[in-house]
Write an enzyme that holds these catalytic residues in place. Structure first.
Site, PDB file in Angstrom:
ATOM      1  N   TYR B 185       0.846  -1.188   0.000  1.00 39.25           N
ATOM      2  CA  TYR B 185       0.000   0.000   0.000  1.00 39.25           C
ATOM      3  C   TYR B 185       0.878   1.233   0.000  1.00 39.25           C
ATOM      4  O   TYR B 185       2.064   1.179   0.303  1.00 39.25           O
ATOM      5  CB  TYR B 185      -0.947   0.010   1.204  1.00 39.25           C
ATOM      6  CG  TYR B 185      -0.275   0.259   2.531  1.00 39.25           C
ATOM      7  CD1 TYR B 185       0.175  -0.798   3.306  1.00 39.25           C
ATOM      8  CD2 TYR B 185      -0.108   1.558   3.007  1.00 39.25           C
ATOM      9  CE1 TYR B 185       0.780  -0.574   4.528  1.00 39.25           C
ATOM     10  CE2 TYR B 185       0.506   1.792   4.227  1.00 39.25           C
ATOM     11  CZ  TYR B 185       0.952   0.723   4.987  1.00 39.25           C
ATOM     12  OH  TYR B 185       1.558   0.955   6.178  1.00 39.25           O
ATOM     13  N   CYS B 186       0.239   2.377  -0.366  1.00 38.83           N
ATOM     14  CA  CYS B 186       0.986   3.630  -0.355  1.00 38.83           C
ATOM     15  C   CYS B 186       0.049   4.749   0.078  1.00 38.83           C
ATOM     16  O   CYS B 186      -0.631   4.620   1.089  1.00 38.83           O
ATOM     17  CB  CYS B 186       1.652   3.891  -1.693  1.00 38.83           C
ATOM     18  SG  CYS B 186       0.525   3.887  -3.098  1.00 38.83           S
ATOM     19  N   ARG B 187       0.005   5.814  -0.692  1.00 43.78           N
ATOM     20  CA  ARG B 187      -0.692   7.001  -0.205  1.00 43.78           C
ATOM     21  C   ARG B 187      -2.168   7.054  -0.527  1.00 43.78           C
ATOM     22  O   ARG B 187      -2.900   7.856   0.037  1.00 43.78           O
ATOM     23  CB  ARG B 187      -0.042   8.258  -0.786  1.00 43.78           C
ATOM     24  CG  ARG B 187       1.362   8.464  -0.276  1.00 43.78           C
ATOM     25  CD  ARG B 187       2.067   9.503  -1.096  1.00 43.78           C
ATOM     26  NE  ARG B 187       3.405   9.760  -0.589  1.00 43.78           N
ATOM     27  CZ  ARG B 187       4.389  10.287  -1.302  1.00 43.78           C
ATOM     28  NH1 ARG B 187       4.175  10.606  -2.577  1.00 43.78           N
ATOM     29  NH2 ARG B 187       5.569  10.497  -0.785  1.00 43.78           N
ATOM     30  N   CYS B 191      -1.993   7.127  -6.029  1.00 45.56           N
ATOM     31  CA  CYS B 191      -0.558   7.071  -5.808  1.00 45.56           C
ATOM     32  C   CYS B 191      -0.046   5.858  -6.566  1.00 45.56           C
ATOM     33  O   CYS B 191      -0.596   4.760  -6.462  1.00 45.56           O
ATOM     34  CB  CYS B 191      -0.274   6.934  -4.320  1.00 45.56           C
ATOM     35  SG  CYS B 191       1.447   6.605  -3.972  1.00 45.56           S
ATOM     36  N   TYR B 215      -2.911   4.444   2.876  1.00 45.54           N
ATOM     37  CA  TYR B 215      -2.848   4.654   4.317  1.00 45.54           C
ATOM     38  C   TYR B 215      -3.852   5.689   4.830  1.00 45.54           C
ATOM     39  O   TYR B 215      -4.534   5.443   5.828  1.00 45.54           O
ATOM     40  CB  TYR B 215      -1.417   5.046   4.738  1.00 45.54           C
ATOM     41  CG  TYR B 215      -1.343   5.411   6.193  1.00 45.54           C
ATOM     42  CD1 TYR B 215      -1.466   4.440   7.176  1.00 45.54           C
ATOM     43  CD2 TYR B 215      -1.187   6.732   6.589  1.00 45.54           C
ATOM     44  CE1 TYR B 215      -1.424   4.765   8.515  1.00 45.54           C
ATOM     45  CE2 TYR B 215      -1.146   7.069   7.939  1.00 45.54           C
ATOM     46  CZ  TYR B 215      -1.273   6.090   8.889  1.00 45.54           C
ATOM     47  OH  TYR B 215      -1.244   6.424  10.208  1.00 45.54           O
TER      48      TYR B 215
END
Lengths: 230, 230
Positions: B185-187, B191, B215
DNA sequence: CATTCAGTCAATTATTTAATTGAATAATAT
DNA sequence: ATATTATTCAATTAAATAATTGACTGAATG
């Protein structure tokens, strides 16, 4: 084609392009007239001139705002005979409007004031006591403004107060030291000027409170006052 | 209150004033730079110059945009020594951004093009839901990696996630427990880091999927987060 | 087939908003 | 004190947006 806006998004990097597109949607919501139109459209399909009439806008103006909303993907139009009927484009448009309301309601003192009514809002602005103000003036942690007309300020004011008549407050906002709480006072508990001042300041994100009561009560409490020399 | 024009929104009808206030919030979202700033701020509290650097804006420009966001009630600031740190003002701000994305995604041809182009692999990469991830983390049947830069991980991450910044992913592949599915996962939904991470992993024969969104949405959903001590 | 009605478009002007620069301020370090 | 760093403010200029006006187009009506 020197205008960067006219370049296709591919010239921008995917991230920039996405934010640019999100901004198009947000901008479509960024005008009171369009929000009012969207609110009406959300209640059911309506023609341009029905919307113009309902909102008091000119036909041309309403038409343009509606097209702006359309570009933002918030409404769609179809032709029915002579009429062009607008309706929400997407079930996601309504929750978006709701989310916007939620943020506005939570955060903007001004909206709170509108929702709660003029006088209830006054209760929400807990005043600062004379005692506490005195202490904080000594500490220099507060900006005190006298929002009465200048003549009344000249006739006597709380030491350390700056004269910022309510009528001049908006255009003199920049003179206020930033990041410091502002305390406003006026003629007394039944005078609305300090309420108005605090509401205006808060609306602009400035932390502000009223002094309890006003100048006459300050003086009556035996606290020091300054009088303009002359 | 001698000058009626000096009155704030109270001079308008309540309806007009309400729409005007909603427009203030929408306008705060109505610029790509501000959306980018808000997106970053949603990852965690950040200073003005960290934000300016991350976005490539000048400090003054970033500062002004941030203040615009603040007036819209979307972020708040606090001073910490020399730094002024901004964070989302309200948990409602994140859903608002999400609602905006949803409309943009559904309706704008340009975004569609982006999704079909740059993000075209997205369809192939079915994301895993937060609910399912939670379950599988409990079961220990999945390795969760946070591919954002280390600083963002430190500021807050999904419990159980390992920090493997995208830049380091290739050389750290062997640290991953073999034979177990990896979730990255990221932003957030736009993203690209988690897409790239998944693509890189799959290229090497590792079963990998993205977490839905990122997140900020995890946090906004009220799910637990870990913050690095220190 | 001209007329009317409902909208849209294009051009103008006024108003807002954005980015930049350099100065001012606030907290901290020297 | 003075300097330094981080941020905000003020003023300027450029750009975008809003409202208005009048011309234009598409669909119905006589």
């Amino acid at each position: 084609m020197t205008d960067p806006k006219s370049r296709s998004a591919s010239a921008l990097g995917p991230k920039e392009a996405l934010f640019a597109q999100l901004a198009v949607v947000a901008k479509a919501l960024g005008h009171p007239n369009r929000l009012e139109l969207l609110d009406l459209v959300a209640q059911g399909e309506r023609s341009v001139d029905a919307l113009a009439t309902a909102t008091g806008m000119s036909i041309a103006n309403a038409s343009q705002h509606l097209q702006h909303l359309r570009r933002g993907g918030l409404v769609t139009a179809r032709r029915d005979g002579k009429h062009v009927l607008y309706r929400p484009a997407d079930e996601a448009a309504i929750p978006l409007l709701a989310a916007l309301r939620k943020v506005a309601e939570r955060n903007l003192a001004e909206v709170q004031r509108l929702l709660d009514g003029y006088f209830r809002e006054r209760d929400g602005l807990e005043p600062i006591s004379r005692r506490e103000l005195s202490r904080r003036l000594r500490d220099g942690t507060v900006t005190l403004i006298d929002v009465r007309p200048e003549a009344e300020y000249a006739a006597g004011h709380v030491p350390g107060a700056v004269s910022v008549p309510l009528a001049a407050l908006k255009r003199r906002l920049r003179e206020l030291p930033p990041g410091r709480e502002v305390v406003a006072y006026c003629r007394g508990p039944y005078c609305v000027m300090s309420f108005e001042a605090v509401a205006a300041l808060r609306k602009r994100g400035i932390t502000a409170r009223r002094l309890e009561d006003g100048y006459p009560e300050w003086k009556a409490a035996g606290l020091p006052v300054d009088v303009e020399a002359g």
